[in-house]
Design an enzyme around this catalytic site. Structure first.
Site, mmCIF file in Angstrom:
data_model
loop_
_atom_site.group_PDB
_atom_site.id
_atom_site.type_symbol
_atom_site.label_atom_id
_atom_site.label_comp_id
_atom_site.label_asym_id
_atom_site.label_seq_id
_atom_site.Cartn_x
_atom_site.Cartn_y
_atom_site.Cartn_z
ATOM 1 N N GLY A 46 -0.300 -1.127 1.544
ATOM 2 C CA GLY A 46 -0.861 -0.529 0.338
ATOM 3 C C GLY A 46 -2.266 -1.053 0.107
ATOM 4 O O GLY A 46 -2.647 -2.084 0.683
ATOM 5 N N GLN A 51 -9.392 -3.425 -4.975
ATOM 6 C CA GLN A 51 -9.610 -4.331 -3.838
ATOM 7 C C GLN A 51 -10.852 -3.984 -3.021
ATOM 8 O O GLN A 51 -11.346 -4.815 -2.282
ATOM 9 C CB GLN A 51 -8.384 -4.322 -2.914
ATOM 10 N N CYS A 92 -0.885 -10.235 0.379
ATOM 11 C CA CYS A 92 -1.921 -9.369 -0.183
ATOM 12 C C CYS A 92 -3.151 -9.423 0.708
ATOM 13 O O CYS A 92 -3.552 -10.513 1.137
ATOM 14 C CB CYS A 92 -2.274 -9.837 -1.592
ATOM 15 N N LEU A 93 -3.732 -8.270 0.983
ATOM 16 C CA LEU A 93 -4.934 -8.222 1.819
ATOM 17 C C LEU A 93 -6.093 -8.974 1.174
ATOM 18 O O LEU A 93 -7.019 -9.395 1.864
ATOM 19 C CB LEU A 93 -5.328 -6.763 2.100
ATOM 20 N N HIS A 134 3.021 -4.004 -7.094
ATOM 21 C CA HIS A 134 1.929 -4.871 -6.628
ATOM 22 C C HIS A 134 0.582 -4.147 -6.775
ATOM 23 O O HIS A 134 -0.393 -4.724 -7.267
ATOM 24 C CB HIS A 134 2.215 -5.248 -5.163
ATOM 25 N N GLU A 135 0.538 -2.862 -6.389
ATOM 26 C CA GLU A 135 -0.715 -2.088 -6.460
ATOM 27 C C GLU A 135 -1.117 -1.802 -7.909
ATOM 28 O O GLU A 135 -2.294 -1.851 -8.258
ATOM 29 C CB GLU A 135 -0.603 -0.771 -5.678
ATOM 30 N N HIS A 138 -2.876 -4.683 -9.353
ATOM 31 C CA HIS A 138 -4.300 -4.739 -8.964
ATOM 32 C C HIS A 138 -5.142 -3.875 -9.908
ATOM 33 O O HIS A 138 -6.218 -4.285 -10.335
ATOM 34 C CB HIS A 138 -4.493 -4.225 -7.537
#
Ligand code: GNR
Ligand code: NI
Length: 168
Positions: A46, A51, A92-93, A134-135, A138
């Site tokens: 995702g 981000q 997480c990226l 999670h997204e 963000h």
């Protein structure tokens, strides 16, 4: 298409609250295509616009085994969360190399528009439910490490700042 740079924790831009998309125009289509390319290139499941330092409510995901089922959520809202919660390992990226347990609602209902502006309702459980929560965090300026203890979060911050200083 273009690969975008992913912000790294503790970059303060990750705390920006995203605004709703007013009009799904060409610029949004380009953003979605670039975000999908960036997510696949980074092997993520995702990616939230936050981000890549774009503060609009846009998320791309792909939780499929073969990485061939892209999902696009524009202006997503969680309309229902199960009272039942489960703890799962997250990464997480924007927090490379760090994995830890986070408790989330086990199943959720989400409404969102797709890239054509069509309204969709999604029932999610398992990894998809985790990823959506999670997204959406963000988009609200929240990174998963904020659920960890201040001690763990401090150690993560120090480690990532050191990696940044040492050049990756
Ligand atoms: O690629 C990702 N994997 C992942 C694994 C467990 C829980 C959440 C995620 S999302 C993450 C990509 C990312 O950082 N999205 O914001
Ligand atoms: Ni993330």
């Amino acid at each position: 298409m273009a690969k975008l740079d992913i912000l790294r924790y503790p970059d303060p831009q990750l705390q920006t609250v995203a605004k709703p998309v007013q009009k799904i125009d060409e610029s949004i289509h380009t953003l979605v295509a670039d975000m999908l390319e960036t997510m696949y290139d980074a092997n993520g499941i995702g990616l939230a616009a936050t981000q890549v330092n774009v503060h609009q409510r846009v998320v791309v995901m792909d939780v499929s085994e073969n990485r061939n089922e892209p999902m696009v959520l524009i202006n997503p809202t969680i309309t229902w969360m199960s009272p039942e919660r489960s703890k799962g390992e997250e990464g997480c990226l924007s927090v490379p190399g760090i994995y830890d347990g986070v408790e989330r609602a086990t199943s959720i209902t989400v409404t969102a528009q797709d890239a054509d502006g069509k309204h969709q309702e999604i029932q999610a459980q398992g990894l998809l439910a985790v990823c959506i929560q999670h997204e959406l965090d963000h988009l609200m300026g929240k990174v998963f490490v904020e659920y960890l203890s201040p001690l763990k979060r401090g150690r993560i911050k120090t480690k990532l700042l050191k990696a940044l200083r040492d050049g990756e």
